[in-house]
Write an enzyme that holds these catalytic residues in place. Sequence first.
Site, PDB file in Angstrom:
ATOM      1  N   HIS A 120      21.872  39.324  -9.620  1.00 54.73           N
ATOM      2  CA  HIS A 120      20.727  38.453  -9.922  1.00 54.73           C
ATOM      3  C   HIS A 120      19.843  39.064 -10.998  1.00 54.73           C
ATOM      4  CE1 HIS A 120      18.053  40.340  -6.504  1.00 54.73           C
ATOM      5  NE2 HIS A 120      17.818  40.933  -7.640  1.00 54.73           N
TER       6      HIS A 120
ATOM      7  N   GLU B 195      19.416  33.910  -7.897  1.00 53.31           N
ATOM      8  CA  GLU B 195      20.544  34.339  -7.076  1.00 53.31           C
ATOM      9  C   GLU B 195      21.812  33.588  -7.477  1.00 53.31           C
ATOM     10  OE1 GLU B 195      19.831  36.886  -5.564  1.00 53.31           O
ATOM     11  OE2 GLU B 195      18.505  36.686  -3.855  1.00 53.31           O
TER      12      GLU B 195
HETATM   13  C1  F6R Z   1      12.243  42.398 -10.032  1.00 57.51           C
HETATM   14  C2  F6R Z   1      13.390  41.522 -10.112  1.00 57.51           C
HETATM   15  C3  F6R Z   1      14.718  41.886  -9.553  1.00 57.51           C
HETATM   16  C4  F6R Z   1      15.085  43.347  -9.729  1.00 57.51           C
HETATM   17  C5  F6R Z   1      16.456  43.632  -9.147  1.00 57.51           C
HETATM   18  C6  F6R Z   1      16.796  45.093  -9.225  1.00 57.51           C
HETATM   19  O1  F6R Z   1      11.142  41.831 -10.668  1.00 57.51           O
HETATM   20  O2  F6R Z   1      13.261  40.489 -10.615  1.00 57.51           O
HETATM   21  O3  F6R Z   1      15.687  41.089 -10.218  1.00 57.51           O
HETATM   22  O4  F6R Z   1      15.055  43.667 -11.087  1.00 57.51           O
HETATM   23  O5  F6R Z   1      16.496  43.235  -7.822  1.00 57.51           O
HETATM   24  O6  F6R Z   1      15.940  45.822  -8.437  1.00 57.51           O
HETATM   25  P1  F6R Z   1      15.966  47.408  -8.414  1.00 57.51           P
HETATM   26  O7  F6R Z   1      15.525  47.854  -9.749  1.00 57.51           O
HETATM   27  O8  F6R Z   1      15.001  47.788  -7.336  1.00 57.51           O
HETATM   28  O9  F6R Z   1      17.353  47.807  -8.092  1.00 57.51           O
END
Ligand code: F6R
Length: 533
Positions: A138, A143
């Site tokens: 995503h 999603e």
């Molecule tokens: C956050 C967002 C999400 C995250 C993704 C990765 O604003 O939109 O798409 O970028 O879930 O999250 P991390 O960096 O925590 O693995």
Amino acid sequence: MRLILCENYDELSEQAAKLVASQIILKPDSVIGLATGQTPMGMYKNLVKMYERGEVDFSNITTFNLDEYYPIKRGNDQSYYYYMNENLFSKINININKTHIPDGETKNPYKECDKYEEEIKKNGGIDLQILGIGQNGHIGFNEPDVSLYTETHLTDLTRNTIEANSRFFNNEDEVPKQALTMGIATILKSKKIILLASGANKSRVVSELLNGDINTSIPATMLKVHPDVVLICDKDAYSGIRLGVDIGGTSVKFAVVEDGKLIYKSSIGSNKGSCDTFIKEIAEECIRIKAKYPYKTIGVGTPGRITDGAVTASNLPFKNTHLAKELKKYIDMSINVDNDANCAALGEFEFGIGKDMDNIIMVTLGTGVGGGIIIDGRICHGRYSMGEIGHIIVQSKGGLPCACGQTGCWEQYASVTALIREATQACIEDKDSVLYELYSKNNNKLDGKLIFDALEQNCPVAKKVFDEYIEWLVIGLKNLINIFGPDAIILAGGITKRSNILIDAVRKSLDTPVKIEISKLQNDAGALGAAML
Ligand code: F6R
């Protein structure tokens, strides 16, 4: 999509911060799209440091965050509102009135989404959007779904995302089940995009993103339609281990490449039996190699024509065979298939003579004349048979017929087959020559090696045939140079390995600033290039 491959997370954070800072320095009133999550935290730390050193002024920028959980209170330390204040806004000279985060407290999420989208438009759209990527591919909270062309909207979080994000909450139940998020359409309208990926748990989606097709089950693949995306990735997220398979008429070669280096190679004989058993044998060798070298992608080079993924090759049991699909029945991962000559060119480009160049053409002299064209680091495919350089026409009237249906094709004059044909004819006509002696001693047969032997013994008959051969070879090479203007033309094939006679003669009659070189990788080029598909 441009890839910046970083050694580790620290380097990724630094690189990302530098790109954001450059954007703001060049356009102080930039509209920046921001992401939250674990990955951009290091980037924000670096931006704060740059601000403290007086290197960036944030006072005129406008920001729009990608998303926010719904519902969530601003004061909740897991809200993205809280996150942005903690990690960035409270530490730099940003005008807080120019920051925007979807309102997780709103009573009317649908209205909030419309308002948010409108606000982005009113501000002239996003100049630079920063994105992270979820383990399920995503971006924002878009999603996997069948339809992804949406603007800012309310969305349900998938089980996978709830589980992944529960690491920030006390338990899974506390994770909000919905979110307000910019849509894929909103994101794609940004002028530039930086996508950050860190950690081994992202390697599957990164591999799909780099090697797979656009598909709605990996939303990040939609970024492939955007003209200006930079993926900044650390080594853990980027699967460094790749397998290349080069299918040939007599053998199938396998090469495992890690971080741009060949770490293992093997080969098996080509099965001339049924298509199914041949594919099974290839798959078995792939599986055997995987036990030792856990590669994440397979690239396959094959002779023949590839139409919509289906291969038809005259010297192999492939007839409209969807090689990737068939191999996936045994080994389920990202598999890309391309023409073997294209793979060889890519191999030479990535690992051989073309390593520090942008544009190369590889010309393989053998039974026919094959070739691969790399422009700006990419294989040129065109729509139909681009790269079939052996079939450029070099003799318009009275040209020799070619199996492709045309007459006067270059390979009828510049292939090794053509050289042998002409040499045989010439020596039969002049029996008092070294060439004829070698021919008769070899059961009235010539091959490339014997022609070179005769040349080394200063045989005038061999010399005359060879000079004419070089003339034809050079005509085609000149055409390629004039059309593509490459940094180098790389010649491969058995006859290029024999002494310097060929390359010296070509260089002498071409007289061009374009480098004319002999392939460094020769037989390994195909498998190495396939690994990099
Ligand atoms: C956050 C967002 C999400 C995250 C993704 C990765 O604003 O939109 O798409 O970028 O879930 O999250 P991390 O960096 O925590 O693995």
